[in-house]
Scaffold this motif. Structure first.
Motif, short mmCIF file in Angstrom:
data_model
loop_
_atom_site.label_atom_id
_atom_site.label_comp_id
_atom_site.label_asym_id
_atom_site.label_seq_id
_atom_site.Cartn_x
_atom_site.Cartn_y
_atom_site.Cartn_z
N LEU A 43 -9.13 -8.96 -3.66
CA LEU A 43 -7.99 -8.08 -3.44
C LEU A 43 -7.93 -7.08 -4.59
O LEU A 43 -8.02 -5.88 -4.38
N TYR A 96 -9.06 1.58 0.69
CA TYR A 96 -9.98 0.45 0.72
C TYR A 96 -10.55 0.28 2.12
O TYR A 96 -10.02 0.77 3.11
N SER A 132 -12.93 -0.68 -2.55
CA SER A 132 -12.00 0.42 -2.80
C SER A 132 -12.72 1.60 -3.41
O SER A 132 -13.76 1.46 -4.07
N TYR A 135 -12.74 -6.65 -0.28
CA TYR A 135 -12.08 -5.37 -0.24
C TYR A 135 -12.90 -4.40 -1.09
O TYR A 135 -13.13 -4.66 -2.28
N TYR A 184 -12.25 -3.03 4.39
CA TYR A 184 -12.50 -4.47 4.45
C TYR A 184 -13.38 -4.73 5.65
O TYR A 184 -13.05 -4.36 6.78
N TYR A 233 0.83 -1.20 0.00
CA TYR A 233 0.00 0.00 0.00
C TYR A 233 0.87 1.26 0.00
O TYR A 233 1.94 1.27 0.59
N THR A 281 -9.36 -0.36 7.39
CA THR A 281 -9.26 0.59 6.28
C THR A 281 -7.80 0.89 5.99
O THR A 281 -6.93 0.73 6.85
#
Lengths: 106, 123
Positions: free
Chosen positions: B108, B50, B35, B33, B52, A94, B65
């Protein structure tokens, strides 16, 4: 952040051509790379995940390869419906990041 | 078939808060997830963050998050599982936040996409 660089930015081709788009990452991704297709006025659509796994319903003329920092999307025989913009995206770490896009045009 | 639909004001004034809703139909929002991704006019895609969500009638729900650091100070994502809705709030907007905002979902990677919501920041 991992930087994703696509080349070329624009690709001119004809129906029936074999075309390849390269995506380079600023650090190794293993195989956590996806390819999307976007047509004007539409949302992107997932073509390939994990570098080479074709999504259900995606024509077999699309293929993906590569690992680490260099990846390739290949269209074996370009069809009229394939003229679009293609994006790579890393999901190794990320924030997930996208390449700048490659526009495939006639 | 799971479908996503973004909704919200198309115009937002500078310095105000952008609020969007993603309605998920045809499936559950658990264990996916979700987004938010945006695309400024004529430009590429930018990941916003994102969310979850994992929960059931027999267990306490959990939520995680992750936000893009470039937007983290201004972004909040939340969920109403009972209504299958995911929310995006972006505070203190400027013209640079003008974009089409997409809601996307998947295990994902973003396998499912909404059609996008255009947001213009203008006074």
């Amino acid at each position: 952040d991992i930087q994703m660089t696509q080349s070329p930015s624009t690709l001119s081709a004809s129906v029936g051509d074999r075309v390849s788009i390269t995506c380079r990452a600023s650090q190794s991704l293993s195989r956590w790379l996806a390819w999307y297709q976007q047509k004007p006025g539409e949302a992107p659509s997932l073509l390939i995940a994990q570098a080479s796994k074709l999504e259900s319903g995606v024509p077999s003329r699309f293929s993906g390869s590569g690992s680490g920092t260099e990846f390739t999307l290949t269209i074996s025989s370009l069809q009229p419906d394939d003229f679009a913009t293609y994006y790579c995206q890393q999901y190794d770490s990320y924030p997930w990041t996208f390449g700048q896009g490659t526009k495939v045009q006639i | 078939q799971v479908r996503l639909q973004e909704s919200g004001p198309g115009l937002v004034k500078p310095s105000e808060t952008l609020s969007l809703t993603c309605s998920v139909s045809g499936g559950f929002i658990n264990d996916f997830y979700w987004s938010w991704i945006r695309q400024p006019p004529g430009k590429g895609l930018e990941y916003i963050g994102y969310l979850y969500y994992s929960g059931s009638a027999n267990s306490n729900p959990s939520l995680s998050t992750n936000y893009n650091p470039s937007l983290e100070s201004r972004v909040t994502m939340s969920v109403d599982a009972s209504q299958s809705k995911i929310y995006l709030k972006l505070t203190s907007v400027t013209a640079a936040d003008t974009a089409v905002y997409y809601c996307a979902g998947g295990s994902l990677v973003a396998r499912l996409w909404g059609q996008g919501a255009q947001v213009i920041v203008t006074s």
